[in-house]
Scaffold this motif. Structure first.
Motif, PDB file in Angstrom:
ATOM      1  N   LEU A 101       3.646  10.626  -6.265  1.00  0.00           N
ATOM      2  CA  LEU A 101       4.724  11.123  -7.124  1.00  0.00           C
ATOM      3  C   LEU A 101       4.204  11.434  -8.527  1.00  0.00           C
ATOM      4  O   LEU A 101       4.540  12.456  -9.120  1.00  0.00           O
ATOM      5  N   ASN A 102       3.370  10.554  -9.044  1.00  0.00           N
ATOM      6  CA  ASN A 102       2.860  10.777 -10.417  1.00  0.00           C
ATOM      7  C   ASN A 102       1.626  11.659 -10.430  1.00  0.00           C
ATOM      8  O   ASN A 102       1.187  12.091 -11.481  1.00  0.00           O
ATOM      9  N   ASP A 103       1.056  11.902  -9.236  1.00  0.00           N
ATOM     10  CA  ASP A 103      -0.206  12.632  -9.120  1.00  0.00           C
ATOM     11  C   ASP A 103      -1.253  12.058 -10.077  1.00  0.00           C
ATOM     12  O   ASP A 103      -1.884  12.781 -10.839  1.00  0.00           O
ATOM     13  N   THR A 104      -1.391  10.749 -10.042  1.00  0.00           N
ATOM     14  CA  THR A 104      -2.356  10.114 -10.955  1.00  0.00           C
ATOM     15  C   THR A 104      -3.351   9.259 -10.166  1.00  0.00           C
ATOM     16  O   THR A 104      -3.120   8.919  -9.014  1.00  0.00           O
ATOM     17  N   LEU A 105      -4.432   8.940 -10.831  1.00  0.00           N
ATOM     18  CA  LEU A 105      -5.375   7.974 -10.271  1.00  0.00           C
ATOM     19  C   LEU A 105      -5.430   6.814 -11.252  1.00  0.00           C
ATOM     20  O   LEU A 105      -5.517   7.021 -12.461  1.00  0.00           O
ATOM     21  N   VAL A 115      -7.041  12.166  -0.911  1.00  0.00           N
ATOM     22  CA  VAL A 115      -7.884  11.123  -0.298  1.00  0.00           C
ATOM     23  C   VAL A 115      -8.133  10.010  -1.317  1.00  0.00           C
ATOM     24  O   VAL A 115      -8.011   8.821  -1.014  1.00  0.00           O
ATOM     25  N   PHE A 116      -8.421  10.391  -2.567  1.00  0.00           N
ATOM     26  CA  PHE A 116      -8.684   9.391  -3.614  1.00  0.00           C
ATOM     27  C   PHE A 116      -7.442   8.512  -3.831  1.00  0.00           C
ATOM     28  O   PHE A 116      -7.531   7.296  -3.949  1.00  0.00           O
ATOM     29  N   GLN A 117      -6.279   9.181  -3.868  1.00  0.00           N
ATOM     30  CA  GLN A 117      -5.034   8.427  -4.113  1.00  0.00           C
ATOM     31  C   GLN A 117      -4.794   7.432  -2.982  1.00  0.00           C
ATOM     32  O   GLN A 117      -4.424   6.283  -3.205  1.00  0.00           O
ATOM     33  N   TYR A 118      -5.039   7.890  -1.763  1.00  0.00           N
ATOM     34  CA  TYR A 118      -4.846   7.014  -0.607  1.00  0.00           C
ATOM     35  C   TYR A 118      -5.808   5.827  -0.690  1.00  0.00           C
ATOM     36  O   TYR A 118      -5.420   4.676  -0.478  1.00  0.00           O
ATOM     37  N   LEU A 119      -7.067   6.126  -1.047  1.00  0.00           N
ATOM     38  CA  LEU A 119      -8.061   5.043  -1.101  1.00  0.00           C
ATOM     39  C   LEU A 119      -7.714   4.028  -2.179  1.00  0.00           C
ATOM     40  O   LEU A 119      -7.929   2.826  -1.996  1.00  0.00           O
ATOM     41  N   GLU A 120      -7.175   4.505  -3.277  1.00  0.00           N
ATOM     42  CA  GLU A 120      -6.763   3.550  -4.324  1.00  0.00           C
ATOM     43  C   GLU A 120      -5.710   2.587  -3.778  1.00  0.00           C
ATOM     44  O   GLU A 120      -5.687   1.415  -4.131  1.00  0.00           O
ATOM     45  N   SER A 121      -4.850   3.113  -2.901  1.00  0.00           N
ATOM     46  CA  SER A 121      -3.773   2.272  -2.370  1.00  0.00           C
ATOM     47  C   SER A 121      -4.281   1.260  -1.356  1.00  0.00           C
ATOM     48  O   SER A 121      -3.730   0.177  -1.238  1.00  0.00           O
ATOM     49  N   VAL A 122      -5.301   1.620  -0.599  1.00  0.00           N
ATOM     50  CA  VAL A 122      -5.720   0.722   0.494  1.00  0.00           C
ATOM     51  C   VAL A 122      -7.014  -0.028   0.189  1.00  0.00           C
ATOM     52  O   VAL A 122      -7.461  -0.832   1.003  1.00  0.00           O
ATOM     53  N   ALA A 123      -7.591   0.214  -0.990  1.00  0.00           N
ATOM     54  CA  ALA A 123      -8.913  -0.351  -1.282  1.00  0.00           C
ATOM     55  C   ALA A 123      -8.926  -1.877  -1.226  1.00  0.00           C
ATOM     56  O   ALA A 123      -9.932  -2.470  -0.854  1.00  0.00           O
ATOM     57  N   VAL A 124      -7.820  -2.510  -1.583  1.00  0.00           N
ATOM     58  CA  VAL A 124      -7.848  -3.975  -1.631  1.00  0.00           C
ATOM     59  C   VAL A 124      -7.432  -4.629  -0.314  1.00  0.00           C
ATOM     60  O   VAL A 124      -7.524  -5.836  -0.158  1.00  0.00           O
ATOM     61  N   SER A 125      -6.988  -3.816   0.634  1.00  0.00           N
ATOM     62  CA  SER A 125      -6.608  -4.388   1.927  1.00  0.00           C
ATOM     63  C   SER A 125      -7.854  -4.943   2.613  1.00  0.00           C
ATOM     64  O   SER A 125      -8.969  -4.557   2.318  1.00  0.00           O
ATOM     65  N   ARG A 126      -7.636  -5.844   3.574  1.00  0.00           N
ATOM     66  CA  ARG A 126      -8.783  -6.408   4.300  1.00  0.00           C
ATOM     67  C   ARG A 126      -9.083  -5.636   5.566  1.00  0.00           C
ATOM     68  O   ARG A 126     -10.074  -5.860   6.238  1.00  0.00           O
ATOM     69  N   GLU A 127      -8.138  -4.768   5.931  1.00  0.00           N
ATOM     70  CA  GLU A 127      -8.282  -4.051   7.193  1.00  0.00           C
ATOM     71  C   GLU A 127      -9.389  -2.999   7.078  1.00  0.00           C
ATOM     72  O   GLU A 127      -9.689  -2.528   5.985  1.00  0.00           O
ATOM     73  N   GLU A 149       0.831  -1.206   0.000  1.00  0.00           N
ATOM     74  CA  GLU A 149       0.000   0.000   0.000  1.00  0.00           C
ATOM     75  C   GLU A 149       0.866   1.256   0.000  1.00  0.00           C
ATOM     76  O   GLU A 149       0.586   2.221  -0.699  1.00  0.00           O
ATOM     77  N   ASN A 150       1.925   1.216   0.810  1.00  0.00           N
ATOM     78  CA  ASN A 150       2.835   2.360   0.865  1.00  0.00           C
ATOM     79  C   ASN A 150       3.463   2.636  -0.488  1.00  0.00           C
ATOM     80  O   ASN A 150       3.572   3.781  -0.919  1.00  0.00           O
ATOM     81  N   GLN A 151       3.853   1.544  -1.138  1.00  0.00           N
ATOM     82  CA  GLN A 151       4.486   1.711  -2.465  1.00  0.00           C
ATOM     83  C   GLN A 151       3.493   2.317  -3.448  1.00  0.00           C
ATOM     84  O   GLN A 151       3.822   3.235  -4.190  1.00  0.00           O
ATOM     85  N   ALA A 152       2.250   1.790  -3.415  1.00  0.00           N
ATOM     86  CA  ALA A 152       1.225   2.304  -4.338  1.00  0.00           C
ATOM     87  C   ALA A 152       0.954   3.773  -4.048  1.00  0.00           C
ATOM     88  O   ALA A 152       0.827   4.592  -4.960  1.00  0.00           O
ATOM     89  N   LEU A 153       0.906   4.101  -2.757  1.00  0.00           N
ATOM     90  CA  LEU A 153       0.625   5.485  -2.366  1.00  0.00           C
ATOM     91  C   LEU A 153       1.730   6.410  -2.856  1.00  0.00           C
ATOM     92  O   LEU A 153       1.482   7.469  -3.426  1.00  0.00           O
ATOM     93  N   ARG A 154       2.968   5.978  -2.654  1.00  0.00           N
ATOM     94  CA  ARG A 154       4.100   6.799  -3.090  1.00  0.00           C
ATOM     95  C   ARG A 154       4.040   7.008  -4.612  1.00  0.00           C
ATOM     96  O   ARG A 154       4.237   8.109  -5.115  1.00  0.00           O
TER      97      ARG A 154
END
Ligand SMILES: Nc1ncnc2c1ncn2[C@@H]1O[C@H](COP(=O)(O)OP(=O)(O)OP(=O)(O)O)[C@@H](O)[C@H]1O
Length: 469
Positions: free
Chosen positions: A143-147, A166-178, A134-139
């Protein structure tokens, strides 16, 4: 319905003993809910599998024919540094364990260790791998400022940078189970965020929303867990709870800040154990859905004051987002105005009215305590009563004047109008400065500026003339 695999990456079990591979796989699936498993009996195949497949975690035996576990560990750490490795060996030797950890193994277990400990260790490693990914995806996103999936956020109208983060963060964590905690004032769009997150998660089940405010503890348990026939007086038939209805989808619990202490215990147990009992049943059911929660309250404060369980708070906020209030993203106001004008006109079968140029200015100078919901209501009301081509400002002015009463205006002493420790300006200078500031905020519109200053328009006009003379 296709079953979703957990975790999203594969867990590769490497051991030359087929019976150990089989029993570990079964235990992981049954007790750990881990279904994304790949088994490998021949150590020569490991590097090929890692090169071809999406593997995030490897469990590695040490004593194997062909290529030994330590050699493989070296190769994996070197060529696939993002893949976690847990060593599960028959050797109970501290030295070997320390050496494996030094090379880069995440953990070391002996085959004779209790199976529960081993499964917990593997689950812990999976959670860490998920966080790492998730951290890698977020970074990458930041960095790319993309969705990657802008379409998931299409119903959310915004041009705000904070919302985009917020959208970028959600894209990174959306597949987590937490769980994800969504905070924000009422009407900021938390439910829309929950919908977008569910879409992004690609989970096969549906999104089930439950507003937990006002549910007493029994109602909470019955709503979520369901009941057996005869569980209590009046339970004539069995009823599935919302958790079962959500299946493998998303369970969205709104107004979580209002949850009673007794229900907080039930929710914590559900999240920790991943199991629950329908009322009247002694057979546990598995929680397969992902849990999202939202609140307009300050949960950190509630927790600090002892009104919300600390352990539950930290569990819920594994991932969390704060949705900015509308008054902190004023550039969204004109966009939302146009969006709701089009929607309201279409729903009411009217031509879309044209908004007067000063309307966005009027709205931008209002605090919107009810956020986007309040703006939406104003626009729908205005379109409802509107007759001519040009939209009337009257409805908006009335609504704003009604809400902008003494109760909603922060008392002056609570606002920082003065720079501490600096000499005070003269009274006449302050009045002039206020008039200029109000005219700036109102983009030159005297009617709006007079409203901001809470004086009549003729009084403002008189002051302006004095200022210009
Ligand atoms: N950015 C946005 N774009 C379009 N519509 C929005 C946006 N934000 C909110 N809305 C609309 O405003 C209304 C309120 O949104 P929503 O119910 O998601 O808010 P909420 O934060 O969940 O509120 P509450 O805390 O009261 O439950 C809904 O009609 C929603 O569609």
């Amino acid at each position: 319905m296709t079953k979703s695999l957990y975790p999203t990456f594969g867990v590769l079990l490497v051991d030359d003993e087929p019976s150990f591979l089989r029993s570990l796989g079964i235990a992981l699936e049954r007790s750990g809910g881990i279904t994304h498993i790949r088994r490998c009996q021949d150590s020569r195949d490991v590097m090929g599998i890692l090169a071809r497949e999406n593997i995030g975690l490897v469990t590695l035996d040490l004593t194997m024919p062909h290529i030994g576990g330590e050699t493989l560990l070296h190769q994996i750490v070197e060529e696939h540094p993002d893949v976690g490795v847990i060593v599960i060996s028959g050797l109970n030797q501290v030295e070997t364990a320390v050496n494996c950890i030094k090379i880069g193994a995440f953990d070391y277990f002996v085959k004779t260790d209790e199976q529960d400990r081993l499964i917990e260790g593997i689950k812990r490693a999976i959670r860490l791998q998920e966080l790492r990914q998730e951290n890698q995806a977020l970074r990458r996103h930041v960095l790319n400022d993309t969705l990657d999936h802008p379409e998931a956020f299409a119903p959310i109208v915004t041009a705000d940078k904070g919302m985009r983060s917020v959208f970028q963060y959600l894209e990174s964590v959306a597949v987590s189970r937490e769980p994800i905690l969504v905070c924000g004032e009422s009407g900021t769009g938390k439910e829309l965020i929950a919908r977008a997150t569910h879409t992004l998660s690609k989970r096969p089940g549906s999104l089930v929303c439950v507003n937990v405010a006002g549910l007493d503890d029994n109602m909470f348990a019955d709503t979520l867990f369901g009941h057996q026939r005869g569980a209590f007086t009046g339970a004539d038939t069995a009823r599935a709870g919302m958790i079962e209805q959500a299946a493998e989808g998303t369970l969205f619990l709104d107004e979580i800040g209002d949850l009673s202490m007794a229900s907080q215990v039930k929710l914590l147990r559900l999240l920790q154990e991943g199991e629950y009992y329908p009322l009247g049943s002694d057979r546990p059911k598995k929680l397969r859905a992902r849990v999202l929660v939202a609140t307009h309250q300050d949960l950190a404060k509630k927790q600090a004051e002892g009104e919300f369980r600390k352990d539950l708070y930290y569990r819920l906020r594994t991932h969390h987002v704060q949705i900015p209030a509308l008054r902190h993203r004023k550039q969204d106001i004109p966009l939302l105005l146009e969006h709701f004008l089009a929607r309201a006109a279409e729903e009411m079968g009217k031509a879309k009215p044209v908004a007067p140029a000063e309307l966005p200015v009027l709205l931008s100078n209002y605090d919107f305590p009810g956020n986007v919901r309040e703006l939406r209501a104003m626009v729908y009301d205005a379109v409802g009563v509107h007759r001519s081509r040009m939209l009337s400002m009257a409805v908006f002015k009335r609504a704003i004047e009604f809400n902008d009463s003494e109760a909603t205006r922060a008392p002056v002493e609570q606002r920082s109008v003065f720079v501490a420790d600096e000499p005070l300006p003269a009274l006449r200078d302050v009045a002039d400065l206020l008039v200029q500031e109000a005219m700036r905020r109102a983009e030159g519109n005297q009617s709006i500026a007079s409203r901001l200053l809470d004086i009549s328009q003729p009084a403002l006009s008189k002051r302006m003339k004095k200022l210009q003379s």
